[in-house]
Motif scaffolding. Structure first.
Motif, PDB file in Angstrom:
ATOM      1  N   PRO A   1     -25.681  16.261 -44.300  1.00 22.05           N
ATOM      2  CA  PRO A   1     -24.515  15.469 -44.326  1.00 22.05           C
ATOM      3  C   PRO A   1     -23.491  16.407 -44.876  1.00 22.05           C
ATOM      4  CG  PRO A   1     -26.221  14.106 -45.033  1.00 22.05           C
ATOM      5  CD  PRO A   1     -26.667  15.392 -44.874  1.00 22.05           C
ATOM      6  N   SER A   2     -23.426  16.839 -45.716  1.00 22.81           N
ATOM      7  CA  SER A   2     -22.088  17.877 -46.223  1.00 22.81           C
ATOM      8  C   SER A   2     -21.869  18.834 -45.369  1.00 22.81           C
ATOM      9  CB  SER A   2     -22.724  18.183 -47.726  1.00 22.81           C
ATOM     10  OG  SER A   2     -23.606  19.130 -47.749  1.00 22.81           O
TER      11      SER A   2
ATOM     12  N   GLN B   1     -16.794  19.231 -39.569  1.00 19.44           N
ATOM     13  CA  GLN B   1     -15.693  18.374 -38.952  1.00 19.44           C
ATOM     14  C   GLN B   1     -14.502  18.525 -39.499  1.00 19.44           C
ATOM     15  OE1 GLN B   1     -17.634  14.788 -39.614  1.00 19.44           O
ATOM     16  NE2 GLN B   1     -19.293  15.065 -37.965  1.00 19.44           N
TER      17      GLN B   1
ATOM     18  N   ALA C   1     -19.796  17.382 -42.412  1.00 18.17           N
ATOM     19  CA  ALA C   1     -18.397  17.050 -42.959  1.00 18.17           C
ATOM     20  C   ALA C   1     -17.726  18.148 -43.123  1.00 18.17           C
ATOM     21  CB  ALA C   1     -18.587  16.283 -44.553  1.00 18.17           C
TER      22      ALA C   1
ATOM     23  N   LYS D   1     -24.738   5.606 -39.634  1.00 17.77           N
ATOM     24  CA  LYS D   1     -23.395   5.411 -40.095  1.00 17.77           C
ATOM     25  C   LYS D   1     -23.212   6.347 -41.494  1.00 17.77           C
ATOM     26  CE  LYS D   1     -19.100   2.624 -41.483  1.00 17.77           C
ATOM     27  NZ  LYS D   1     -18.891   1.379 -41.667  1.00 17.77           N
ATOM     28  N   SER D   2     -24.185   5.956 -42.502  1.00 19.65           N
ATOM     29  CA  SER D   2     -24.098   6.280 -43.934  1.00 19.65           C
ATOM     30  C   SER D   2     -24.965   7.849 -44.116  1.00 19.65           C
ATOM     31  CB  SER D   2     -24.568   5.155 -44.834  1.00 19.65           C
ATOM     32  OG  SER D   2     -25.973   5.032 -44.687  1.00 19.65           O
TER      33      SER D   2
ATOM     34  N   THR E   1     -31.413  15.677 -45.024  1.00 20.21           N
ATOM     35  CA  THR E   1     -30.888  14.724 -44.172  1.00 20.21           C
ATOM     36  C   THR E   1     -31.964  13.526 -44.085  1.00 20.21           C
ATOM     37  OG1 THR E   1     -29.164  16.062 -43.457  1.00 20.21           O
ATOM     38  CG2 THR E   1     -29.537  13.655 -42.484  1.00 20.21           C
TER      39      THR E   1
ATOM     40  N   ARG F   1     -24.183  10.264 -40.593  1.00 20.10           N
ATOM     41  CA  ARG F   1     -22.348  10.533 -40.402  1.00 20.10           C
ATOM     42  C   ARG F   1     -22.305  10.189 -38.915  1.00 20.10           C
ATOM     43  NH1 ARG F   1     -19.766  12.272 -44.724  1.00 20.10           N
ATOM     44  NH2 ARG F   1     -18.169  12.899 -43.480  1.00 20.10           N
TER      45      ARG F   1
END
Length: 559
Positions: free
Chosen positions: A282-283, A289, A286, A338-339, A403, A342
């Motif tokens: 996830p990081s 993006q 992020a 969602k959490s 993840t 992502r």
């Protein structure tokens, strides 16, 4: 001129030595006689560097779960899937099928040979099939080829290997027989990675681990394998197939999942191949993006893969369908997407991903709703009010990325909050996980399946009785078998949808999400991988099978 036609023309060009680089007309030709595109770097820079996990064998007839990236580099199956997942000839130049749909006769291309110069014949394919079926090999996905007559029986020791429906009629003619009409057989055979009988019969299982014995029928051959460090593949000068590569070398660095993204950021690698569970956390996503440069280098597409929670069999609390339904209604798939993910996934309401053959996911949207109150009632009716007395199980993960571990922990928390059930979360080594899964020895697992070929049978066969999970249902089996052996596509899809209804509403599993792939490669990595196929994917859509590297080249913009 298509890439296929171009490859055929270039085969007749002169073979150049290791000093390569002579020009034919305006084109520069590499060491195996392939003219490089006008925007390509010179042959000396045609080196693709990747990073990924390390396996044990470069031999899929031995193991898939401990396989090393990847079989498509060193082996040409009879047929291959192109960037649209359409079947194209590979080692076989043509084939016919009998009127009853059971007997397939393949003609091999003339002049095929192994990298040591020995001719590749139909006997090598028969040997490969028997090796996979032989229980002494321990092939971990033997069920995959069970459509072949007597393959399953031979694997179970109930028939001789010689009774399998695979016969070398002569050196260039292979005849395969299926137990039932099998309209998707060609798709299965795109994963039949042939091995050299003359080497494997003498060297045994280690044959694929060292350059001296790892002879190749594919576009590349193994040059070196330094454990825990890297593998190097070089273009195979003996290759006589239709996938002659642009690249001179592929360097595959060995790393842990957490090291992939830093290596990419440091320009130590040209690309991060997609792996089964997804290499980016996830990081990482992020950062991609929020970084314009990384965002341009990120290639994102929806993927034909489904994640679900599967249950143990009759010796566990999950033998009661009320317990399975309670778990299904206690897990909030939208919250996980969602959490944890992502947003890099879409909800799964059944087995077949959106856009896949025969898929109609919307009709199943309400079959497993998130409803904690109803879930709690069902668990109480099954004898476990507020989770009291419920056995302590682990949710087992298969060599999961950070993840997926986070997703497992989210499920753990939801089951505790909504049902009062305590479960553990265990990340298990891949081969150990699969050995226990195949023995039905895991009571609760979070696991995916990704497509091998674009036909519903590829997903639906998983849950047939005696398949990967202990769940069994006669109505499901009947519908899947009818879908597998019916030749008309509309009738096939009707049968598969009937089976999927049974699977989801029983339920056999908790279907959670279909991932969206994010794959990174540098702007100088070029070739047909940039095409968007008929499903809306970019062409590097089966990277785990290494179909595409022969069609990749390094552009002249590489520093």
């Amino acid at each position: 001129m298509s890439r296929w036609v171009a490859a055929g023309v270039l085969i007749v060009l002169a073979v150049f030595g290791p000093g390569y680089g002579p020009a034919v007309g305006a084109a520069t030709v590499n060491s195996v006689g392939v003219a490089l595109p006008a925007d390509a770097a010179p042959p000396s820079k045609q080196v693709l560097t990747l990073i990924g996990r390390e396996g044990t064998y470069l031999d899929w007839s031995k193991t898939v779960q401990k396989g090393q990236w990847m079989p498509g580099l060193m082996s040409d199956p009879l047929v291959m899937q192109d960037y649209n997942s359409d079947i194209k000839p590979l080692s076989a130049s043509r084939w016919t099928v009998s009127q009853d749909g059971r007997t397939w006769t393949f003609t091999l291309r003339p002049g095929l040979r192994w990298s040591d110069g020995v001719p590749l014949t139909a006997s090598d394919f028969v040997y490969t099939i028997r090796r996979m079926a032989n229980p002494e090999t321990g092939f971990d996905v033997a069920w995959y080829f069970s459509a072949l007559k007597n393959f399953k029986e031979a694997n179970e020791g109930k028939a001789k290997l010689e009774d399998i429906g695979a016969v070398a009629v002569n050196a260039t003619t292979l005849q395969l027989t299926t137990a039932e009409p099998t309209p998707y057989l060609l798709m299965l055979l795109s994963d039949l990675y042939v091995v050299p009988e003359h080497v494997v019969s003498k060297a045994g299982d280690p044959w694929s681990q060292a350059p001296d014995t790892a002879v190749s029928s594919g576009p590349f051959k193994l040059a070196s394998w330094e454990r825990d460090k890297q593998l190097v593949f070089v273009a195979n000068p003996q290759y006589a197939g239709v996938r002659k590569p642009y690249l001179e070398r592929i360097v595959y660095k060995i790393g842990q999942d957490q090291s992939f993204f830093p290596a990419y950021l440091a320009n130590e690698v040209d690309a991060i191949p997609w792996i089964y569970e997804g290499p980016l956390g996830p990081s990482d996503l992020a950062r991609i993006q929020s970084d314009p440069r990384l965002k341009r280098e990120a290639h994102v597409w929806p993927y034909f893969q489904t994640w679900w929670v599967a249950f143990g069999g009759g010796q566990t609390a999950f033998k009661d369908p009320r317990v399975r339904k309670a778990f299904a209604m206690a897990i909030d798939r939208d919250a996980i997407i969602k959490s944890v993910l992502r947003g890099m996934a879409v909800p799964a309401y059944g087995m077949l991903p959106p856009g896949f053959h025969c898929a109609q996911p919307a009709r199943l949207k309400d079959a497993q709703p998130y409803d904690p109150a109803a879930a709690k009632r069902l668990l109480a009716e099954a004898g476990f009010p507020d989770g009291r007395g419920f056995p302590k199980y682990d949710l087992d993960l298969r060599a999961a990325s950070p993840t997926i571990q986070a997703a497992g922990e989210a499920i753990q928390a939801m089951l505790k909050q909504n049902l009062g059930v305590d479960i553990g979360v265990q990340n298990v080594e891949r081969k150990l996980f699969m050995d226990r899964l195949n023995k039905y020895d895991l009571p609760l697992v979070l696991i995916p399946w990704e497509y091998d070929y674009a036909d519903a049978s590829n997903f639906m066969n998983i849950y047939k009785s005696g398949g990967r999970h202990p769940w069994s249902n006669a109505d499901y089996d009947k519908a899947v078998m009818q879908g597998n052996s019916t030749m008309g596509d509309a009738q096939r899809c009707a049968m598969y949808r009937r089976a999927e209804d049974v699977l989801v509403r029983d339920p056999a599993a908790v279907f959670l999400w279909h991932p969206t792939v994010t794959q990174l490669w540098k702007p100088w990595v070029k070739g047909s991988i940039d095409k968007t196929n008929k499903y809306g994917f970019v062409s590097w859509s089966r990277p785990s099978k290494a179909d595409m590297p022969p069609f990749i080249y390094i552009g002249n913009g590489k520093p």
